[in-house]
Design a protein around this motif. Structure first.
Motif, PDB file in Angstrom:
ATOM      1  N   UNK A 240      -3.466   9.828  -4.910  1.00  0.00           N
ATOM      2  CA  UNK A 240      -3.927   9.139  -6.113  1.00  0.00           C
ATOM      3  C   UNK A 240      -4.664  10.109  -7.034  1.00  0.00           C
ATOM      4  N   UNK A 241      -4.298  10.117  -8.297  1.00  0.00           N
ATOM      5  CA  UNK A 241      -5.037  10.816  -9.349  1.00  0.00           C
ATOM      6  C   UNK A 241      -5.321   9.767 -10.418  1.00  0.00           C
ATOM      7  N   UNK A 242      -6.513   9.213 -10.360  1.00  0.00           N
ATOM      8  CA  UNK A 242      -6.853   8.051 -11.159  1.00  0.00           C
ATOM      9  C   UNK A 242      -6.594   8.310 -12.643  1.00  0.00           C
ATOM     10  N   UNK A 243      -5.858   7.392 -13.255  1.00  0.00           N
ATOM     11  CA  UNK A 243      -5.531   7.512 -14.673  1.00  0.00           C
ATOM     12  C   UNK A 243      -4.249   8.254 -14.942  1.00  0.00           C
ATOM     13  N   UNK A 244      -3.709   8.940 -13.931  1.00  0.00           N
ATOM     14  CA  UNK A 244      -2.517   9.761 -14.146  1.00  0.00           C
ATOM     15  C   UNK A 244      -1.312   9.287 -13.322  1.00  0.00           C
ATOM     16  N   UNK A 245      -1.501   9.069 -12.018  1.00  0.00           N
ATOM     17  CA  UNK A 245      -0.377   8.718 -11.163  1.00  0.00           C
ATOM     18  C   UNK A 245      -0.366   7.222 -10.885  1.00  0.00           C
ATOM     19  N   UNK A 246       0.797   6.734 -10.485  1.00  0.00           N
ATOM     20  CA  UNK A 246       0.945   5.297 -10.228  1.00  0.00           C
ATOM     21  C   UNK A 246       1.689   5.024  -8.921  1.00  0.00           C
ATOM     22  N   UNK A 247       1.671   6.009  -7.996  1.00  0.00           N
ATOM     23  CA  UNK A 247       2.447   5.876  -6.770  1.00  0.00           C
ATOM     24  C   UNK A 247       1.574   5.795  -5.519  1.00  0.00           C
TER      25      UNK A 247
END
Length: 644
Positions: A240-247
């Motif tokens: 998770x990279x908050x604000x960037x990824x959605x997987x």
């Protein structure tokens, strides 16, 4: 001068050489490494496994000096030069090592294990101040497919146990053992390690739990079974990279698979997740999917890697309308202080899944979980995998189980653009207890609508009974060629557990007169889909690479037989790049398309052809080394055509 042969365990075979006239003569074996010293080399002492908790865990010393041995055990070397311990004699064998300097906390003890001939291998940890832990296997059903692992291509797979050192303790005993066996039977161990790890607090409440948060369990209970995965696995832990990824759906990591060809993606094996004979289990997880119908969660029994029975077969619906790896829309909201080029985005929606199944006797084979793919560009993640042991399997069933507790199916859909068509879903209770609070819901593709025409819920369904639910599917008149999916989900109660059954039915619309039939949606062989912005009608167009024989093939549905005009929308900057037109397998003509002068300038090339009523194929094949770029095909009934 002193000559030494270089071996896996250091300098060996010391020889003193006489110097004559400034020269020495060396007698050496071919393809063998040597080192020459003036005088003698300093005495060497290798600390095998220095800095690791387990000493000489890879058996590189080719001795058992760091281990205590009981019974039959020997060190062997693979054809690639890696050492492993084999328990292969007629008697049982055991290795133990006392681990020192441990601090309070949780650790994972692991080894790569391979067995054959019915021998059992066991990895255990004891003497640490808690209940001894262990894991055993008597089968190695799956090949290791990991290009960066030294055991790639073998039947070695990781086996692991976790243990927690309490306060006031600093030692533990790790053990490797192989049972007695006959000639040719063996239990092999390699790469034995102990590392600090993290275990979710939820693990104490389930038979098994995996949240993919610990790096040393990167694949959790899954092993790679992708056909091309030994070269380039398409599965990994997504962070998770908050604000960037959605997987990611839970915590900091989820397990992701993407762009998988047809076939299995991953599976469990008994040494990573054991389903014992004669029990009933519930399996639950969270999932994200961006492509309806591409991925299916299955429970099989009969031996991983061999012909097996599929007990549960649930097609995952899409949980999001855009790819998991996509960017947000440029006009999405930007909070104050957000300065990146794209707006922030949250993780894609996820859904909960649960299924119940029973295992048969040992003669029914080893049950296992699997994810399989029909092939495509879609991505899927799983997280918070849990297994609950619900107790002994029902005695009312005999033989090997053939199904899970419940199932859902959607009948074939014969859809025509612009018409309403019926859709029927069937929920079946295969269990020997009632299914309660049953709800069946179908989801339509984007632009389509579904309306139920019968009740979709029922309080109770008796064992062996079904619930049929009817819907009306409204198909838009402008539906483009391609595949669409009607997804179904049934939820029900099973002995106090909420479980799920999933289904998928594909609807295919072919090219037809009056609409644009995009080249990228056709069947492609040897051609490539490109997305450069060149003024094409959609996001993509198709390019013919170097070499003749590449083709694009559309399936065209014609309501009536007759003459039709085919218009191919193409771009050709320069050169002679002819294409051969074939209809229903018959070559019609080969044309050199006029140059348009730019790859961003498009034109139409037309041809008159006869089509039959029903399904036709239209193929454009490169006749020389290349071809023009193709955007789309349109089909129009000729004005002079007479239809019977």
């Amino acid at each position: 001068m002193t000559l030494y042969q270089l071996t896996d365990t250091g300098r060996q075979d010391k020889k003193t050489l006489k110097v004559t006239d400034g020269q020495v003569s060396i007698t050496a074996d071919a393809r063998t490494a040597y080192v020459l010293y003036r005088g003698e080399a300093a005495r060497q002492k290798t600390a095998w496994g220095d800095g690791a908790i387990v000493k000489d865990g890879s058996f590189n010393s080719q001795t058992f000096d760091a281990w205590s041995r009981e019974g039959d055990a020997r060190i062997e070397t693979s054809d690639k030069g890696w050492q492993f311990t084999r328990f292969g004699g007629s008697q049982a064998g055991r290795l133990t090592q006392t681990l020192r300097g441990l601090t309070p906390g949780t650790y994972a003890a692991s080894a790569y294990v391979r067995v054959g001939g019915g021998r059992t291998a066991t990895l255990g940890v004891s003497g640490y101040g808690g209940t001894p832990v262990g894991r055993s296997t008597d089968t190695s059903p799956a090949e290791l497919k990991d290009p960066v692992n030294v055991w790639n291509g073998t039947r070695f797979q990781k086996m692991q146990v976790a243990f927690t050192i309490p306060k006031g303790r600093s030692t533990a005993v790790i053990s490797l053992s192989g049972s007695a066996g006959g000639d040719g039977a063996a239990a092999d161990f390699a790469d034995v390690r102990v590392n600090p790890t993290k275990v979710s607090s939820k693990s104490a409440h389930h038979y098994f739990f995996e949240d993919f948060e610990a790096a040393d369990r990167a694949w959790g209970p899954f092993v790679n079974s992708e056909g091309s995965g030994s070269d380039n696995p398409h599965s990994h832990r997504a962070e998770r990279h908050q604000g960037y990824t959605r997987d990611t759906s839970s915590g900091d990591f989820s397990f992701k698979s993407f762009r998988i060809g047809p076939g299995d993606v991953w599976q469990t094996i008994p040494q990573t997740l054991e389903f014992k004979p004669g029990r009933t289990y519930r399996v639950g997880l969270k999932y994200q999917s961006d492509t309806a119908g591409q991925y299916r969660l299955q429970v099989r029994s009969g031996g991983a890697g061999e012909e097996s029975r599929t007990l549960v077969d649930d097609a995952l619906p899409a949980t999001t309308h855009r790819p998991l790896d996509s960017w947000p829309a440029a006009d999405d909201p930007r909070p104050a202080g957000w300065n990146d080029s794209a707006p922030p985005q949250d993780s894609a929606p996820s859904k909960d899944y649960g299924t119940v199944f029973s295992t048969g006797g040992a003669e029914c084979g080893d049950p296992y979980l699997a994810l399989t793919s029909t092939g495509g560009k879609g991505a899927v993640t799983v997280d918070d995998l849990l297994v609950d042991d619900l107790g002994p399997a029902s005695r009312s069933t005999s033989g090997c189980p053939e199904t899970g507790a419940v199932s859902l199916s959607v009948d074939d859909v014969k859809a025509d653009a612009g018409r309403d068509v019926p859709v029927t879903a069937t929920f079946t209770n295969h269990a020997d207890v009632p299914a309660t609070d049953v709800a069946v819901e179908l989801a339509a593709p984007s632009g389509f609508t579904l309306q139920p025409t019968s009740p979709t819920t029922v309080k109770t369904i008796a064992p062996g009974k079904t619930l049929k639910v009817s819907y009306t599917l409204r198909v838009p008149a402008e539906a483009k060629p391609g595949s669409y999916h009607v997804s179904g989900e049934a939820t029900s109660g099973y002995a106090g557990q909420r479980i799920t059954a999933l289904a998928d039915q594909k609807i295919t619309f072919h090219c037809r007169p009056g609409i644009r039939c995009e080249a990228e949606d056709a069947v492609l062989r040897g051609t490539t889909v490109e997305t450069l912005a060149r003024g094409q009608s959609g996001d993509s167009y198709v390019n013919y690479p170097s070499g003749s024989g590449s083709f694009i093939e559309w399936t065209v549905d014609a309501a009536e037989p007759g003459e039709y005009t085919l218009a191919v929308h193409y771009a050709l900057q320069s050169g002679d790049r002819p294409l051969t037109l074939s209809v229903n397998g018959q070559e019609i003509r080969t044309d050199s398309y006029p140059v348009t002068g730019s790859w961003s300038k498009w034109s139409d090339a037309q041809a008159q052809v006869a089509l039959r009523a029903g399904t036709n194929t239209v193929r454009l094949t490169s006749a020389k080394d290349d071809g023009p770029n193709i955007d789309y095909l349109t089909v129009t009934a000729s004005a002079t055509s007479t239809h019977g």
